[in-house]
Design an enzyme around this catalytic site. Structure first.
Site, mmCIF file in Angstrom:
data_model
loop_
_atom_site.group_PDB
_atom_site.id
_atom_site.type_symbol
_atom_site.label_atom_id
_atom_site.label_comp_id
_atom_site.label_asym_id
_atom_site.label_seq_id
_atom_site.Cartn_x
_atom_site.Cartn_y
_atom_site.Cartn_z
ATOM 1 N N CYS A 1 -3.649 -21.156 -36.340
ATOM 2 C CA CYS A 1 -3.751 -20.427 -37.612
ATOM 3 C C CYS A 1 -3.646 -21.392 -38.782
ATOM 4 O O CYS A 1 -2.722 -22.210 -38.853
ATOM 5 C CB CYS A 1 -2.651 -19.368 -37.695
ATOM 6 S SG CYS A 1 -2.509 -18.570 -39.311
ATOM 7 N N HIS B 1 3.783 -14.983 -38.202
ATOM 8 C CA HIS B 1 2.368 -14.637 -38.066
ATOM 9 C C HIS B 1 2.169 -13.177 -37.664
ATOM 10 O O HIS B 1 1.094 -12.612 -37.882
ATOM 11 C CB HIS B 1 1.759 -15.564 -37.006
ATOM 12 C CG HIS B 1 0.287 -15.426 -36.804
ATOM 13 N ND1 HIS B 1 -0.652 -16.004 -37.633
ATOM 14 C CD2 HIS B 1 -0.430 -14.761 -35.845
ATOM 15 C CE1 HIS B 1 -1.870 -15.725 -37.199
ATOM 16 N NE2 HIS B 1 -1.765 -14.968 -36.123
ATOM 17 N N SER C 1 -9.928 -12.422 -43.647
ATOM 18 C CA SER C 1 -10.487 -13.465 -42.783
ATOM 19 C C SER C 1 -9.448 -14.164 -41.920
ATOM 20 O O SER C 1 -9.802 -14.975 -41.068
ATOM 21 C CB SER C 1 -11.216 -14.514 -43.639
ATOM 22 O OG SER C 1 -10.321 -15.116 -44.564
ATOM 23 N N CYS D 1 -0.159 -20.645 -40.826
ATOM 24 C CA CYS D 1 1.178 -20.760 -40.251
ATOM 25 C C CYS D 1 1.877 -22.033 -40.725
ATOM 26 O O CYS D 1 1.239 -23.053 -41.013
ATOM 27 C CB CYS D 1 1.109 -20.747 -38.726
ATOM 28 S SG CYS D 1 1.027 -19.086 -38.008
ATOM 29 N N HIS E 1 -0.877 -12.213 -45.595
ATOM 30 C CA HIS E 1 -0.940 -12.971 -46.844
ATOM 31 C C HIS E 1 -1.627 -12.151 -47.919
ATOM 32 O O HIS E 1 -2.300 -11.164 -47.635
ATOM 33 C CB HIS E 1 -1.693 -14.291 -46.643
ATOM 34 C CG HIS E 1 -3.165 -14.119 -46.384
ATOM 35 N ND1 HIS E 1 -3.670 -13.715 -45.160
ATOM 36 C CD2 HIS E 1 -4.252 -14.284 -47.192
ATOM 37 C CE1 HIS E 1 -4.991 -13.651 -45.222
ATOM 38 N NE2 HIS E 1 -5.368 -13.983 -46.447
ATOM 39 N N GLN F 1 -3.340 -12.632 -52.238
ATOM 40 C CA GLN F 1 -3.996 -13.595 -53.114
ATOM 41 C C GLN F 1 -3.607 -13.338 -54.568
ATOM 42 O O GLN F 1 -3.186 -12.231 -54.929
ATOM 43 C CB GLN F 1 -5.513 -13.525 -52.956
ATOM 44 C CG GLN F 1 -6.000 -13.877 -51.556
ATOM 45 C CD GLN F 1 -7.507 -13.986 -51.485
ATOM 46 O OE1 GLN F 1 -8.121 -14.761 -52.213
ATOM 47 N NE2 GLN F 1 -8.119 -13.201 -50.603
ATOM 48 N N ASN G 1 -5.653 -7.949 -49.166
ATOM 49 C CA ASN G 1 -6.591 -7.281 -48.271
ATOM 50 C C ASN G 1 -5.978 -7.322 -46.881
ATOM 51 O O ASN G 1 -5.844 -8.393 -46.293
ATOM 52 C CB ASN G 1 -7.946 -7.983 -48.255
ATOM 53 C CG ASN G 1 -8.659 -7.896 -49.585
ATOM 54 O OD1 ASN G 1 -8.582 -6.877 -50.266
ATOM 55 N ND2 ASN G 1 -9.353 -8.949 -49.961
ATOM 56 N N HIS H 1 -2.916 -13.780 -40.372
ATOM 57 C CA HIS H 1 -1.565 -14.094 -40.858
ATOM 58 C C HIS H 1 -1.324 -13.313 -42.153
ATOM 59 O O HIS H 1 -2.098 -13.427 -43.103
ATOM 60 C CB HIS H 1 -1.428 -15.595 -41.126
ATOM 61 C CG HIS H 1 -0.014 -16.029 -41.395
ATOM 62 N ND1 HIS H 1 0.701 -16.801 -40.508
ATOM 63 C CD2 HIS H 1 0.820 -15.792 -42.443
ATOM 64 C CE1 HIS H 1 1.911 -17.023 -41.009
ATOM 65 N NE2 HIS H 1 2.002 -16.407 -42.177
#
Length: 348
Positions: free
Chosen positions: A52, A115, A161, A55, A166, A168, A153, A164
């Protein structure tokens, strides 16, 4: 003559934040479905994936190595949509071919080194740190840019995409379309009513209760009266707050609790990792008082009937007007009916 019933009859609802109408068709909710179905993620993810890019301790596609972070981790997106040094576009007076430079930056925020854990599976303490990071990033970028967009998202169905967990953070040299529209309409409402639109709206929803999904000491999450997506929610502070940077410590920690409860109800609805796009809207950093603004978060999840059947915004929605089947009240009732303790934590 048959009397109108919003539970049975088609009708339109107005969204005062966008100035757009939504067609509600509750009689369609039982129609058969033979179309495309999503494939929910069933695999159990490891706490650390050596392959990943997000990670802790791993090397990203650019060759940069992530630190062994233990909380949140923020870095500039390796494939940023905006650049801070974009040159000025040539001036154009063509009414049909207008262009302007767009400057800014795009950052990634890893919510935790784990993760496998999405927001509802993190502790309230970990979620509080995420909110604190949102505040810090917004404050920093707001010194340079008028608009800072924090968003997430979640899930492949929403174009994510990397699995993991996350989010933005994009900062713009301009006010984007959605922000400009909300700014203008809240300002118009404030001029007419002498109070902020969404502060008034919170009071209406608190008095009604039929669209409430989660209520905590300082926060309220509702399926808005004008919701477009099936289980869309609007998360608002009960007090007047302009930006996420203005939250008190008590409001911040209570927001973490509200986020855990709301996202847990989402996952519990269809016993899956519920996909969505979410993001924060607050007053722009434009040097004005902006008393017409009220901080809020939008959650736009696509799932409609099950973990495999989603809502598609196509055809009539793209060419005419957004349409939904479930009423906002029915959607809120279904979300209230499930637990706010995540099914993996409760052992269900």
């Amino acid at each position: 003559m048959t009397q109108f019933n919003p539970v049975d009859h088609p009708h339109r609802r107005y969204n005062p934040l966008t100035g757009q109408w939504i067609l509600v068709s509750p009689h369609r909710a039982k129609r058969p479905w033979q179309g495309a179905q999503e494939t929910p993620a069933k695999q159990v993810l490891p706490a650390h994936d050596p392959d990943c890019f997000l990670c802790a301790g791993n090397v990203r596609v650019t060759g940069d190595k992530n630190p062994d972070y233990t909380g949140t981790y923020v870095f500039t997106n390796d494939f940023a949509a905006l650049m801070s040094d974009t040159p000025d576009a040539p001036e154009s007076h063509d009414p049909l071919m207008r262009c302007q430079s767009a400057r800014g930056t795009s950052r990634v925020i890893c919510f935790s080194p784990d993760h496998s854990k999405t927001l509802p599976e993190l502790s309230v303490a970990a979620l509080t740190e995420i909110v604190k990071t949102w505040q810090e990033q917004t404050a920093e970028l707001g010194k340079t840019y008028p608009w800072v967009q924090v968003f997430e998202n979640k899930g492949a169905a929403m174009g994510c995409s990397n699995p993991h967990p996350h989010g933005q953070i994009w900062a713009n040299s301009f006010l984007p379309n959605e922000a400009e529209r909300e700014d203008r309409l809240q300002k118009e409402y404030f001029a007419e009513q002498k109070s902020p639109m969404l502060v008034d709206y919170v009071q209406r929803e608190l008095a009604d209760g039929s669209r409430t999904v989660v209520e905590t000491e300082h926060w309220l999450a509702v399926v808005p009266y004008w919701a477009a997506w099936p289980f869309e929610t609007l998360l608002l502070p009960k007090a007047h707050v302009l930006r996420i940077t203005d939250l008190t410590d008590a409001q911040r920690s209570d927001l973490a609790l509200a986020l855990k409860k709301l996202t847990s109800r989402y996952d519990n609805l269809f016993q899956c990792s519920f996909p969505y796009s979410m993001g924060w809207h607050g007053a722009p950093f434009n040097g004005e008082e902006n008393q017409h603004w009220q901080l809020h978060a939008h959650f736009y999840p696509p799932l409609l009937r099950s973990a495999t059947v989603r809502k598609f915004m196509v055809g009539y929605e793209m060419l005419a007007e957004t349409q939904r089947d479930l009423t906002a009240e029915q959607a809120a009732e279904r979300l209230r009916a499930v637990s706010d303790i995540h099914f993996r934590e409760s052992g269900v």
